[in-house]
Design a protein around this motif. Sequence first.
Motif, PDB file in Angstrom:
ATOM      1  N   GLU A  51       0.853  -1.196   0.000  1.00  0.00           N
ATOM      2  CA  GLU A  51       0.000   0.000   0.000  1.00  0.00           C
ATOM      3  C   GLU A  51       0.885   1.240   0.000  1.00  0.00           C
ATOM      4  O   GLU A  51       1.943   1.252   0.612  1.00  0.00           O
ATOM      5  N   GLY A  52       0.410   2.293  -0.664  1.00  0.00           N
ATOM      6  CA  GLY A  52       1.183   3.528  -0.712  1.00  0.00           C
ATOM      7  C   GLY A  52       2.454   3.366  -1.527  1.00  0.00           C
ATOM      8  O   GLY A  52       3.496   3.958  -1.228  1.00  0.00           O
ATOM      9  N   ILE A  53       2.372   2.560  -2.556  1.00  0.00           N
ATOM     10  CA  ILE A  53       3.557   2.203  -3.334  1.00  0.00           C
ATOM     11  C   ILE A  53       4.220   3.429  -3.969  1.00  0.00           C
ATOM     12  O   ILE A  53       5.445   3.578  -3.919  1.00  0.00           O
ATOM     13  N   ALA A  91       8.612   7.361  -4.122  1.00  0.00           N
ATOM     14  CA  ALA A  91       9.081   8.742  -4.143  1.00  0.00           C
ATOM     15  C   ALA A  91      10.099   8.980  -3.033  1.00  0.00           C
ATOM     16  O   ALA A  91      11.128   9.632  -3.240  1.00  0.00           O
ATOM     17  N   ARG A  92       9.822   8.429  -1.857  1.00  0.00           N
ATOM     18  CA  ARG A  92      10.718   8.632  -0.715  1.00  0.00           C
ATOM     19  C   ARG A  92      12.075   7.997  -0.923  1.00  0.00           C
ATOM     20  O   ARG A  92      13.075   8.450  -0.411  1.00  0.00           O
ATOM     21  N   ARG A  93      12.109   6.897  -1.632  1.00  0.00           N
ATOM     22  CA  ARG A  93      13.370   6.172  -1.745  1.00  0.00           C
ATOM     23  C   ARG A  93      14.005   6.352  -3.112  1.00  0.00           C
ATOM     24  O   ARG A  93      14.883   5.575  -3.496  1.00  0.00           O
ATOM     25  N   GLY A  94      13.545   7.351  -3.861  1.00  0.00           N
ATOM     26  CA  GLY A  94      14.158   7.640  -5.150  1.00  0.00           C
ATOM     27  C   GLY A  94      13.976   6.537  -6.164  1.00  0.00           C
ATOM     28  O   GLY A  94      14.834   6.292  -7.001  1.00  0.00           O
ATOM     29  N   GLY A  95      12.828   5.829  -6.079  1.00  0.00           N
ATOM     30  CA  GLY A  95      12.535   4.805  -7.070  1.00  0.00           C
ATOM     31  C   GLY A  95      13.292   3.509  -6.878  1.00  0.00           C
ATOM     32  O   GLY A  95      13.177   2.599  -7.679  1.00  0.00           O
ATOM     33  N   GLY A 124      18.133  -0.187   5.779  1.00  0.00           N
ATOM     34  CA  GLY A 124      18.157   1.269   5.659  1.00  0.00           C
ATOM     35  C   GLY A 124      17.091   1.764   4.691  1.00  0.00           C
ATOM     36  O   GLY A 124      16.462   2.801   4.904  1.00  0.00           O
ATOM     37  N   LYS A 125      16.872   1.000   3.640  1.00  0.00           N
ATOM     38  CA  LYS A 125      15.899   1.409   2.631  1.00  0.00           C
ATOM     39  C   LYS A 125      14.464   1.250   3.113  1.00  0.00           C
ATOM     40  O   LYS A 125      13.584   2.021   2.733  1.00  0.00           O
ATOM     41  N   VAL A 126      14.231   0.267   3.980  1.00  0.00           N
ATOM     42  CA  VAL A 126      12.903   0.118   4.577  1.00  0.00           C
ATOM     43  C   VAL A 126      12.552   1.383   5.356  1.00  0.00           C
ATOM     44  O   VAL A 126      11.461   1.956   5.207  1.00  0.00           O
ATOM     45  N   CYS A 127      13.489   1.843   6.168  1.00  0.00           N
ATOM     46  CA  CYS A 127      13.227   3.031   6.992  1.00  0.00           C
ATOM     47  C   CYS A 127      13.117   4.282   6.132  1.00  0.00           C
ATOM     48  O   CYS A 127      12.303   5.163   6.409  1.00  0.00           O
ATOM     49  N   ARG A 128      13.907   4.372   5.103  1.00  0.00           N
ATOM     50  CA  ARG A 128      13.825   5.510   4.206  1.00  0.00           C
ATOM     51  C   ARG A 128      12.455   5.568   3.523  1.00  0.00           C
ATOM     52  O   ARG A 128      11.791   6.604   3.489  1.00  0.00           O
TER      53      ARG A 128
END
Length: 202
Positions: A105-107, A112-116, A123-127
Amino acid sequence: MILPREFYDRPTLTVARELLGTRLVRLLDGVRLAGLILETEAYIGEQDLGCHARAGRTPRTQVMYGPPGHAYVYFVYGNHWLLNVVTERQGFPAAVLIRAIWPVEGIEAMAARRGGRDTFGPGKVCRAMAIGRAENGADLTSSHAGVWIEAGITIPDWAVTVGPRVGLYSVPEPWKSIPWRFRVSGVEFQRLGDTVRLIPVS
DNA sequence: AGCACGATGCTCT
DNA sequence: GAGCATCGTGCTT
């Protein structure tokens, strides 16, 4: 259903295994972000020389000594926040690191938050989910802090790979190689609206 | 496809 | 002051 505190008040290896397939949820500016947890690692007690609690109770590790079901969020390598869930009884320091999710959800918001980029890596989960210092200590068994974990889909044993934990470069054996990492493998997922179906890969 | 390495700042000694 | 529960880039095969 939000996972209750009893879920976390069990042996850490059990919790790490059973967290696979559950749904990590973040409510951010009224938008629901969610992903299935696909990879975890267990960190268990002061004897475990891979665990931050090896140094005992410090300002950083005190959340791990608290009640189960809370978030232990910490900062590493000058760049990254990492999310753990505290397990076992109060007073015993243990936690499970969330290493990867599969967005449900909120894909778009997460992309957008993780630069695609992907969401494989702690680290990427939290980002992707905007989890950081403010979420350290948050109670994951209620929605109050905007982060929680819900029941998801069951991952069969044949789809779970167990292996050594990642990144413990200078940790002595047996802790360096002990197989406390759990990964979902050999399956793909299919989104059906906001639900998910598991499909074996031949 | 895989390895090496630098960035970057908090935590504990 | 050293050591990180990482990530992305850039290089080699």
